[in-house]
Motif scaffolding. Structure first.
Motif, PDB file in Angstrom:
ATOM      1  N   GLU A 268      38.346  27.307  35.781  1.00 20.19           N
ATOM      2  CA  GLU A 268      39.687  27.684  36.229  1.00 20.19           C
ATOM      3  C   GLU A 268      39.573  28.586  37.446  1.00 20.19           C
ATOM      4  OE1 GLU A 268      42.531  28.427  32.802  1.00 20.19           O
ATOM      5  OE2 GLU A 268      40.609  28.737  31.820  1.00 20.19           O
ATOM      6  N   GLN A 269      39.370  27.965  38.604  1.00 20.80           N
ATOM      7  CA  GLN A 269      39.154  28.740  39.824  1.00 20.80           C
ATOM      8  C   GLN A 269      40.375  29.572  40.202  1.00 20.80           C
ATOM      9  OE1 GLN A 269      36.423  29.113  41.832  1.00 20.80           O
ATOM     10  NE2 GLN A 269      35.259  28.081  40.232  1.00 20.80           N
ATOM     11  N   ASN A 270      41.573  29.091  39.836  1.00 19.53           N
ATOM     12  CA  ASN A 270      42.768  29.829  40.218  1.00 19.53           C
ATOM     13  C   ASN A 270      42.875  31.163  39.494  1.00 19.53           C
ATOM     14  OD1 ASN A 270      43.144  28.452  37.778  1.00 19.53           O
ATOM     15  ND2 ASN A 270      45.373  28.430  38.010  1.00 19.53           N
ATOM     16  N   ARG A 271      42.095  31.345  38.451  1.00 21.74           N
ATOM     17  CA  ARG A 271      42.118  32.606  37.722  1.00 21.74           C
ATOM     18  C   ARG A 271      41.018  33.554  38.176  1.00 21.74           C
ATOM     19  NH1 ARG A 271      42.641  32.205  31.421  1.00 21.74           N
ATOM     20  NH2 ARG A 271      43.019  34.404  31.834  1.00 21.74           N
ATOM     21  N   CYS A 272      40.170  33.091  39.082  1.00 20.32           N
ATOM     22  CA  CYS A 272      39.102  33.949  39.599  1.00 20.32           C
ATOM     23  C   CYS A 272      39.717  35.011  40.509  1.00 20.32           C
ATOM     24  CB  CYS A 272      38.090  33.114  40.372  1.00 20.32           C
ATOM     25  SG  CYS A 272      36.739  34.105  41.070  1.00 20.32           S
ATOM     26  N   PRO A 273      39.494  36.297  40.232  1.00 17.76           N
ATOM     27  CA  PRO A 273      40.152  37.354  41.006  1.00 17.76           C
ATOM     28  C   PRO A 273      39.469  37.704  42.326  1.00 17.76           C
ATOM     29  CG  PRO A 273      38.837  38.334  39.270  1.00 17.76           C
ATOM     30  CD  PRO A 273      38.718  36.836  39.094  1.00 17.76           C
ATOM     31  N   VAL A 274      38.293  37.129  42.575  1.00 17.33           N
ATOM     32  CA  VAL A 274      37.549  37.473  43.785  1.00 17.33           C
ATOM     33  C   VAL A 274      38.087  36.663  44.968  1.00 17.33           C
ATOM     34  CG1 VAL A 274      35.277  37.620  44.867  1.00 17.33           C
ATOM     35  CG2 VAL A 274      35.507  37.958  42.395  1.00 17.33           C
ATOM     36  N   LEU A 275      38.538  37.366  46.005  1.00 18.73           N
ATOM     37  CA  LEU A 275      39.078  36.712  47.189  1.00 18.73           C
ATOM     38  C   LEU A 275      37.946  36.332  48.148  1.00 18.73           C
ATOM     39  CD1 LEU A 275      42.160  39.030  47.895  1.00 18.73           C
ATOM     40  CD2 LEU A 275      41.963  37.085  46.326  1.00 18.73           C
ATOM     41  N   LYS A 276      38.306  35.661  49.215  1.00 18.12           N
ATOM     42  CA  LYS A 276      37.328  35.262  50.225  1.00 18.12           C
ATOM     43  C   LYS A 276      36.587  36.486  50.755  1.00 18.12           C
ATOM     44  CE  LYS A 276      37.038  33.407  54.922  1.00 18.12           C
ATOM     45  NZ  LYS A 276      37.796  32.843  56.067  1.00 18.12           N
ATOM     46  N   ALA A 277      35.273  36.347  50.890  1.00 20.39           N
ATOM     47  CA  ALA A 277      34.464  37.456  51.391  1.00 20.39           C
ATOM     48  C   ALA A 277      34.439  37.449  52.917  1.00 20.39           C
ATOM     49  CB  ALA A 277      33.047  37.352  50.843  1.00 20.39           C
ATOM     50  N   TYR A 278      34.322  38.645  53.510  1.00 22.92           N
ATOM     51  CA  TYR A 278      34.207  38.786  54.951  1.00 22.92           C
ATOM     52  C   TYR A 278      32.949  39.591  55.268  1.00 22.92           C
ATOM     53  CZ  TYR A 278      38.964  37.010  55.404  1.00 22.92           C
ATOM     54  OH  TYR A 278      40.078  36.216  55.351  1.00 22.92           O
ATOM     55  N   TYR A 279      32.459  39.392  56.496  1.00 24.55           N
ATOM     56  CA  TYR A 279      31.228  40.050  56.903  1.00 24.55           C
ATOM     57  C   TYR A 279      31.443  40.735  58.251  1.00 24.55           C
ATOM     58  CZ  TYR A 279      29.321  37.004  53.280  1.00 24.55           C
ATOM     59  OH  TYR A 279      29.095  36.365  52.088  1.00 24.55           O
ATOM     60  N   ARG A 280      30.972  41.967  58.363  1.00 30.07           N
ATOM     61  CA  ARG A 280      31.067  42.732  59.612  1.00 30.07           C
ATOM     62  C   ARG A 280      30.077  43.897  59.535  1.00 30.07           C
ATOM     63  NH1 ARG A 280      35.157  43.845  63.467  1.00 30.07           N
ATOM     64  NH2 ARG A 280      35.770  41.667  63.112  1.00 30.07           N
ATOM     65  N   ASP A 281      29.448  44.175  60.639  1.00 30.27           N
ATOM     66  CA  ASP A 281      28.553  45.328  60.703  1.00 30.27           C
ATOM     67  C   ASP A 281      29.401  46.590  60.821  1.00 30.27           C
ATOM     68  OD1 ASP A 281      26.595  47.195  61.097  1.00 30.27           O
ATOM     69  OD2 ASP A 281      26.020  46.513  63.087  1.00 30.27           O
ATOM     70  N   LEU A 282      29.611  47.252  59.714  1.00 28.17           N
ATOM     71  CA  LEU A 282      30.427  48.472  59.687  1.00 28.17           C
ATOM     72  C   LEU A 282      29.577  49.734  59.812  1.00 28.17           C
ATOM     73  CD1 LEU A 282      32.920  47.529  56.816  1.00 28.17           C
ATOM     74  CD2 LEU A 282      33.285  47.340  59.283  1.00 28.17           C
ATOM     75  N   THR A 283      28.307  49.639  59.497  1.00 25.82           N
ATOM     76  CA  THR A 283      27.427  50.810  59.513  1.00 25.82           C
ATOM     77  C   THR A 283      26.730  51.001  60.846  1.00 25.82           C
ATOM     78  OG1 THR A 283      25.534  49.570  58.663  1.00 25.82           O
ATOM     79  CG2 THR A 283      27.021  50.550  57.041  1.00 25.82           C
ATOM     80  N   GLY A 284      26.739  49.967  61.694  1.00 30.29           N
ATOM     81  CA  GLY A 284      26.104  50.087  62.995  1.00 30.29           C
ATOM     82  C   GLY A 284      24.602  49.896  62.992  1.00 30.29           C
TER      83      GLY A 284
END
Length: 249
Positions: A119-135
């Protein structure tokens, strides 16, 4: 054409132009008196320093996430669902393990099937994003988890020496999330009708975590216009909830 016949006419035009410009000397003009600059006024200069700090909305600590390997130190190769499962199990974050929202979220994580079934519609994890936030030149992992209390739990993970570390966690009634350079900007609902919170989270190299470096309340762009132009006495604004109430640490 005869150049000698054009010369008198040209001199006549030039004379008219010069005569017309005599009344405008050009250059800079005065803009009137300049208001006197006023420096800040310090209130209660003799106020003693507090002995105990108040509970800090931005008291964020980096948390090691156990049980998740990072192949080659590349977070793109890690399943975000595995990360969330491991982190929620060991670190409830802004929730208590006895909270209904936390228990239901952990239960819903079971519906995130790795093979795409279930039941993928019940999975609470949204699309993941990636970005260098720490530098540090490597992408960090940003995940959002939809919780049953209509909040969004946002967690950011970094990798160091093949170790996965959570560097940010917050939960709020989120209206929108934006990435601006190395900053994460979160818009959340305010208790004051027609306004919203804008919080900017930035990496702090001393704390080794993302901290809310800017927090302001602004007029919502979607706020309804008043029906009457008659001045109204605004209701007193409710104080912003404490971290235990709003989801901040």
């Amino acid at each position: 054409m005869n150049r000698s016949r054009l010369a008198p006419a040209a001199f006549a035009v030039l004379a008219l132009l010069l005569a017309g410009g005599c009344g405008d000397p050009g250059g800079l003009r005065g803009a009137g008196p300049t208001p006197t600059a006023e420096g800040p006024t310090h209130l209660w200069p003799g106020l003693p320093s507090p002995s105990v700090p108040a509970e800090d909305y931005g008291a964020i600590e980096a948390v090691k996430v156990k049980g998740v390997k990072v192949p080659g130190g590349d977070l793109h190769k890690v399943d975000p669902v595995d990360v969330v499962r491991a982190d929620f199990t060991e670190n409830p974050g802004t929730y208590e393990t006895s909270d209904r929202a936390y228990k239901e979220t952990v239960e819903r994580l079971k519906h995130c099937a790795e093979d795409g079934s279930g039941e993928q519609n019940r999975c609470p994890v949204l699309k993941a994003y990636y970005r260098d936030l720490t530098g540090d030149g490597k992408d960090d992992l940003i995940v959002g988890v939809s919780t049953p209390d209509d909040n969004l739990d946002i967690r950011v993970y970094a990798e160091e020496n093949r170790q996965l570390t959570q560097i940010m966690e917050m939960s709020d009634a989120v209206l929108g999330v934006e990435l601006a350079g190395r900053d994460l900007i979160i818009r959340a609902i305010s208790s004051l009708a027609g306004y919203e919170y804008h919080t900017v989270w930035s990496w702090d190299s001393h704390q080794k975590a993302m901290l809310p470096t800017s927090d302001e309340i602004v007029r919502s762009a979607n706020a309804a216009r008043p029906k009457s132009h008659r001045p109204q006495t605004p209701a007193p604004a409710s104080p912003r909830p404490t971290p235990s109430e709003s989801g901040g640490r």
